[in-house]
Design an enzyme around this catalytic site. Structure first.
Site, PDB file in Angstrom:
ATOM      1  N   GLU A  61       5.715  -3.303   0.779  1.00 13.16           N
ATOM      2  CA  GLU A  61       5.686  -3.015  -0.656  1.00 13.16           C
ATOM      3  C   GLU A  61       4.914  -1.722  -0.832  1.00 13.16           C
ATOM      4  O   GLU A  61       3.688  -1.703  -0.776  1.00 13.16           O
ATOM      5  CB  GLU A  61       5.018  -4.167  -1.425  1.00 13.16           C
ATOM      6  CG  GLU A  61       5.783  -5.475  -1.370  1.00 13.16           C
ATOM      7  CD  GLU A  61       7.132  -5.398  -2.051  1.00 13.16           C
ATOM      8  OE1 GLU A  61       7.370  -4.443  -2.829  1.00 13.16           O
ATOM      9  OE2 GLU A  61       7.971  -6.284  -1.804  1.00 13.16           O
TER      10      GLU A  61
ATOM     11  N   GLY B  50       0.823  -1.204   0.000  1.00 10.02           N
ATOM     12  CA  GLY B  50       0.000   0.000   0.000  1.00 10.02           C
ATOM     13  C   GLY B  50       0.852   1.247   0.000  1.00 10.02           C
ATOM     14  O   GLY B  50       1.963   1.256  -0.532  1.00 10.02           O
TER      15      GLY B  50
ATOM     16  N   CYS C  24       1.558   0.359  -8.573  1.00 11.31           N
ATOM     17  CA  CYS C  24       2.720   0.899  -7.866  1.00 11.31           C
ATOM     18  C   CYS C  24       3.944   1.036  -8.748  1.00 11.31           C
ATOM     19  O   CYS C  24       4.839   1.836  -8.454  1.00 11.31           O
ATOM     20  CB  CYS C  24       3.038   0.038  -6.641  1.00 11.31           C
ATOM     21  SG  CYS C  24       3.313  -1.704  -7.037  1.00 11.31           S
TER      22      CYS C  24
ATOM     23  N   GLY D 292       2.079   2.455   5.663  1.00  7.78           N
ATOM     24  CA  GLY D 292       3.277   1.649   5.902  1.00  7.78           C
ATOM     25  C   GLY D 292       3.974   2.047   7.190  1.00  7.78           C
ATOM     26  O   GLY D 292       4.476   1.195   7.940  1.00  7.78           O
TER      27      GLY D 292
END
Length: 482
Positions: free
Chosen positions: A218, A196, A253, A201
């Site tokens: 990630e 995310g 991403c 994070g």
């Protein structure tokens, strides 16, 4: 209507205890259990393709092509690779013992971490939920999966199918939003895998730190595309477009976040990209069935705010059309967007693609390095020196030369970020290793028990051990004996 069951801290603690009891029984450690669960995931993805495609269409209006290739087939590929290679991955690896421990043998044993938590993302809600789970199961762990509440149809389907195909004593799904995720993060896990944004994070990492729990993050970042002159412009344009708008309409991403090219070459690149965009998505891309919609109104509003900023709104040179009712934004190219604009200060994560121009292509390196380290970096060039310089001097989670995003499909490569784009990596064998502990094992017999390390200490013993432990040559070790 039945009342919704509350999932709070107490329920989360009970769930973790149940899975710890299951892990303690050693059932998840066996090769047979791991393979049976991986086969279950493979069968799930095979038997329910149509339902998965429908769920992804409901959540994102994701084209069937993208759903099948970039989500379902990639999960199948991960399962098949893990099943094929699992015995090799699990086998202890011999290590070379040192002269210091002679006579002895040494090996590295991969052991499961225990009970792990996987918190998934909404943009690829099937792939990013199950790909880490494949690695966690292959490594012999018990797993809790928390799918994203922003992709509710896929989340609900995952909960239903994993309950049917997986061993529920060791693999569970928890649906919900912030409250449920917070309850899970209060617990002690043996590893947390989160996909995310960096803001969440940091929350995940702070929660993990309370229990000294390792994390695999990630995240994302502003992934640049550097475009040199003297290349095949049509091929380059197509590869940039499919990496940007062909990957969930920029909501990925590793999608290209911005382009850097020279002032002299920019107009040629823009013309080529306009031509290919029209070829791919037609003159009215808002009606194209080959583009995903924006996930929800909040993200739609965020993107329109980026587009409507005073210093940016006049920079649109292609696209920009919107359909608020259907949460759609056409593929949009912007030229010479200011570096201090909102668009250049945060990850775009949508169908907007700014082009930044520089005097010399080499100037792009300082521009990239002035920001945070991206999850991916791309370069289009035929200049070997430029390729080498790019690889050597740009720090990014991954790189592709003369294409975009395809490194994700190479299972022999690790996928992960660096710095603010993430920590840790997975995919293929790296997924197995991400959820394993590498245990060092040295074995000795009772023969050849030298007294060198036992008291009383003497100058002679010290001389020999200094040579042994200090890594001296055999000749020097022999000399130390005299």
């Amino acid at each position: 209507m039945a009342a919704k069951v509350c999932f709070d801290g107490e329920a989360a603690a009970a769930l973790v205890k149940e899975l710890r009891d299951s892990f303690a029984s050693s059932k998840t450690r066996s090769y047979e259990w791991r393979v049976s669960q991986l086969n279950g995931l493979l069968k799930l993805a095979t038997d329910h393709e149509a339902e998965i495609v429908d769920a992804l269409n409901s959540d994102l209006s994701k084209p069937e092509f993208e759903s099948l290739i970039y989500e379902i087939c990639m999960v199948k590929s991960s399962c098949k690779l893990a099943i094929k290679q699992l015995k090799s991955w699990m086998k202890p690896k011999k290590a070379k013992p040192s002269m210091t421990t002679f006579p002895s043998s040494a090996k590295i044993v991969s052991e499961p971490l225990g009970v792990v938590l996987v918190i998934s993302a909404w943009n690829y809600p099937f792939l990013l939920s199950l790909d880490p789970v494949v690695g966690a199961i292959a490594a012999g762990n018990a797993v809790v999966l928390k799918p994203s509440e922003l992709a509710p149809a896929t989340s609900s389907l995952l909960a239903k199918l994993l309950g049917k195909y997986m061993d529920s004593s060791s693999v569970r799904v928890v649906e919900g939003a912030v409250a449920e995720t917070s309850a899970l993060l209060e617990q002690k896990w043996d590893k947390i895998c989160y996909t995310g944004n960096a803001r969440v994070g940091r929350i995940v990492m702070a929660s993990a730190a309370k229990h000294l729990t390792p994390v695999l993050l990630e995240l994302g970042g502003k992934s640049p595309v550097v475009v040199d002159s003297g290349i095949n412009l049509q091929v380059a344009s197509r590869r940039i477009i499919v990496g940007k708008w062909g990957c969930n309409n920029g909501q990925a991403c590793i999608s290209p976040d911005y382009i850097i090219t020279t002032k002299d070459f920019a107009s040629k690149l823009v013309d080529a990209m306009k031509s290919e965009l029209d070829s791919f998505y037609g003159k009215n891309p808002l009606q194209s069935k080959d583009l995903s919609r924006i996930v929800n109104y909040n993200h739609y509003a965020r993107l329109t705010n980026l587009l409507d900023e005073d210093k940016v709104s006049g920079k649109v040179i292609h696209g920009g059309e919107r359909d608020t009712n259907n949460l759609r934004i056409a593929p949009t190219i912007l030229l010479d967007v200011p570096q201090d604009s909102l668009m250049m200060q945060e990850e775009i994560f949508g169908p907007l693609l700014p082009i930044i121009t520089v005097d010399k292509i080499e100037d792009s390196f300082d521009l990239i390095n002035s920001g945070t380290k991206p999850l991916a970096a791309y370069l289009f060039t035929n200049n070997q020196k430029l390729k080498d310089h790019f690889v050597r001097n740009i720090s990014a989670g991954g790189m592709v030369i003369n294409d975009t995003t395809i490194h994700l499909a190479v299972p022999s490569l690790p996928f992960g970020g660096v710095g603010e784009s993430g920590m840790g990596a997975y995919h293929g064998k790296f997924s197995f290793e991400a959820f394993s502990h590498k245990k060092a094992v040295v074995c000795r017999g009772f023969f050849g028990d030298a007294s060198l390390r036992y008291p009383p200490y003497t100058e002679g013993k010290l001389s020999v051990l200094k040579a042994l432990v200090g890594g001296d040559s055999i000749v020097d070790i022999i000399r130390s004996l005299f």
